[in-house]
Design an enzyme around this catalytic site. Structure first.
Site, PDB file in Angstrom:
ATOM      1  N   CYS A 186       0.834  -1.201   0.000  1.00 25.52           N
ATOM      2  CA  CYS A 186       0.000   0.000   0.000  1.00 25.52           C
ATOM      3  C   CYS A 186       0.873   1.257   0.000  1.00 25.52           C
ATOM      4  O   CYS A 186       1.389   1.671   1.040  1.00 25.52           O
ATOM      5  CB  CYS A 186      -0.921  -0.032   1.224  1.00 25.52           C
ATOM      6  SG  CYS A 186      -1.921   1.449   1.364  1.00 25.52           S
TER       7      CYS A 186
ATOM      8  N   CYS B 210      -0.368   4.131   2.151  1.00 27.10           N
ATOM      9  CA  CYS B 210      -0.216   3.920   3.605  1.00 27.10           C
ATOM     10  C   CYS B 210       1.250   4.122   4.011  1.00 27.10           C
ATOM     11  O   CYS B 210       1.534   4.719   5.035  1.00 27.10           O
ATOM     12  CB  CYS B 210      -0.610   2.510   4.029  1.00 27.10           C
ATOM     13  SG  CYS B 210      -2.074   1.858   3.256  1.00 27.10           S
ATOM     14  N   ASP B 211       2.173   3.572   3.232  1.00 30.41           N
ATOM     15  CA  ASP B 211       3.567   3.472   3.684  1.00 30.41           C
ATOM     16  C   ASP B 211       4.550   4.360   2.927  1.00 30.41           C
ATOM     17  O   ASP B 211       5.719   4.450   3.313  1.00 30.41           O
ATOM     18  CB  ASP B 211       4.045   2.005   3.559  1.00 30.41           C
ATOM     19  CG  ASP B 211       3.178   1.067   4.368  1.00 30.41           C
ATOM     20  OD1 ASP B 211       2.642   1.515   5.401  1.00 30.41           O
ATOM     21  OD2 ASP B 211       3.017  -0.104   3.967  1.00 30.41           O
TER      22      ASP B 211
END
Ligand code: NAP
Length: 306
Positions: free
Chosen positions: A135, A138-139
């Site tokens: 992701c 997200c990261d």
């Protein structure tokens, strides 16, 4: 036990659109969601540029809007992980067995979506969360000014690479063919970026590093040439797997996708499939939302007959 008219399993765009239509149809409905934050895969999308009327909206914001709309109409949600469904057939109550509770309804919409697929190479599992990610939104922020690679050639891979290029010093896109599957507009954006390097006709052989990702071993499928790239992050975007294990034996499937047409009718009367979990041509937010509407219409027709 309260027998609902309709239970919707899943709260991504398909489930939430179904919840909106079910509320408007005045069906006594429960939405069972696995995670407290509704939205499904859309939450991990940085920017959505093809949802009509909302160009460039953030995926998280769009997911939230769907949820707010359902809330505003009074949709009822329960947080649980559905393990299996017991169905005695046409016109019979369907029993949904969750990790925490059991629920009953006269009709059921399965809108459980899909999750990312694993690549299956050495190092992937061991370094997951230590440089291996599924992701980018997200990261990605952990890789500011670092070198990363995205593996895959679909919409998600290209969107991830575009997103990462904003913060990483360099992004490699590793694809097993010499042509991307992603939408042409995304490809154009990708190819215009100076810090993106395409690695065509190549597959990952191993993700290396002691405690964190340090390099990626690649092999060219045409020439057999091997290459090792030094980097800090590997983002894997090689497609999705339907979230349908709980419904095996209940409805007909192909490759894990529930067989159902545009009317969302599965092989089991009173059970409907909507969104990415359904066998279909195009898996996008707009088609998931459309499925939600169709599934409720089909469920209403079924409920009227029984
Ligand atoms: P996808 O379209 O299935 O693409 C998966 C990519 O990974 C393909 O390029 C595929 O290569 C590659 N791949 C698969 N297995 C591999 C392996 N073992 N090793 C190396 N490469 C591998 O999946 P996705 O990008 O996750 O998208 C999922 C669905 O969501 C799609 O229907 C997509 O259109 C939709 N989506 C839409 C939007 C949007 O409209 N904005 C955004 C995101 C996702 P090949 O090309 O060679 O098969």
């Amino acid at each position: 036990m309260n027998v609902y008219d309709l239970i919707i399993i899943g709260s991504g765009p398909a489930g939430l659109a179904a919840a909106i239509y079910a509320q408007r149809a005045k069906l006594n409905t429960l939405v069972i969601e696995k995670a407290m934050v509704s939205g499904g895969q859309v939450l991990n999308t940085y920017e959505v540029d093809n949802y009509p009327g909302l160009p460039g909206i953030g995926g998280y914001d769009l997911g939230l809007k769907f949820r707010e709309h359902a809330d505003k109409l009074g949709a009822v949600f329960a947080e649980d992980d559905v393990v299996r469904v017991e169905d005695e057939g046409d016109g019979k109550v369907k029993r949904v067995i969750g990790q925490d509770h059991t629920y009953e309804a006269r009709a059921l919409i399965i809108a459980t979506g899909a999750h990312h697929r694993l690549l299956g190479v050495p190092g992937e599992e061991r370094l997951s969360g230590s440089g291996v990610s599924y992701c980018a939104t997200c990261d990605g922020a952990f890789f500011r000014n670092k070198v990363t690679a995205v593996i895959g050639g679909g919409d998600v891979a290209v969107e991830d690479a575009i997103f990462l290029a904003r913060m990483c010093s360099k992004v490699y896109v590793v694809h097993r063919r010499a042509e991307l599957r992603a939408a042409k507009s995304l490809q154009e954006k990708l190819f215009s970026l100076d810090n993106v390097e395409m690695v065509w006709d190549s597959v990952a052989e191993e993700i290396c590093g002691e405690n964190r990702v340090e390099s990626l071993k690649l092999s060219n499928v045409k020439t057999g040439e091997k290459r090792e790239i030094s980097l800090q992050g590997v983002f894997i975007a090689v497609g999705i797997t339907p979230e349908s294990q709980a419904f095996e034996g209940l409805v007909d499937m192909e490759g894990g996708y529930i067989k159902a047409g545009e009317d969302c009718l599965s092989s089991a009367p009173g059970i409907f499939a909507a969104g990415d979990v359904r066998q279909k041509q195009l898996r996008q937010i707009i088609t998931a939302a459309a499925d939600g509407a169709n599934a409720v219409t089909s469920a209403e027709r079924y409920l009227m007959k029984h």
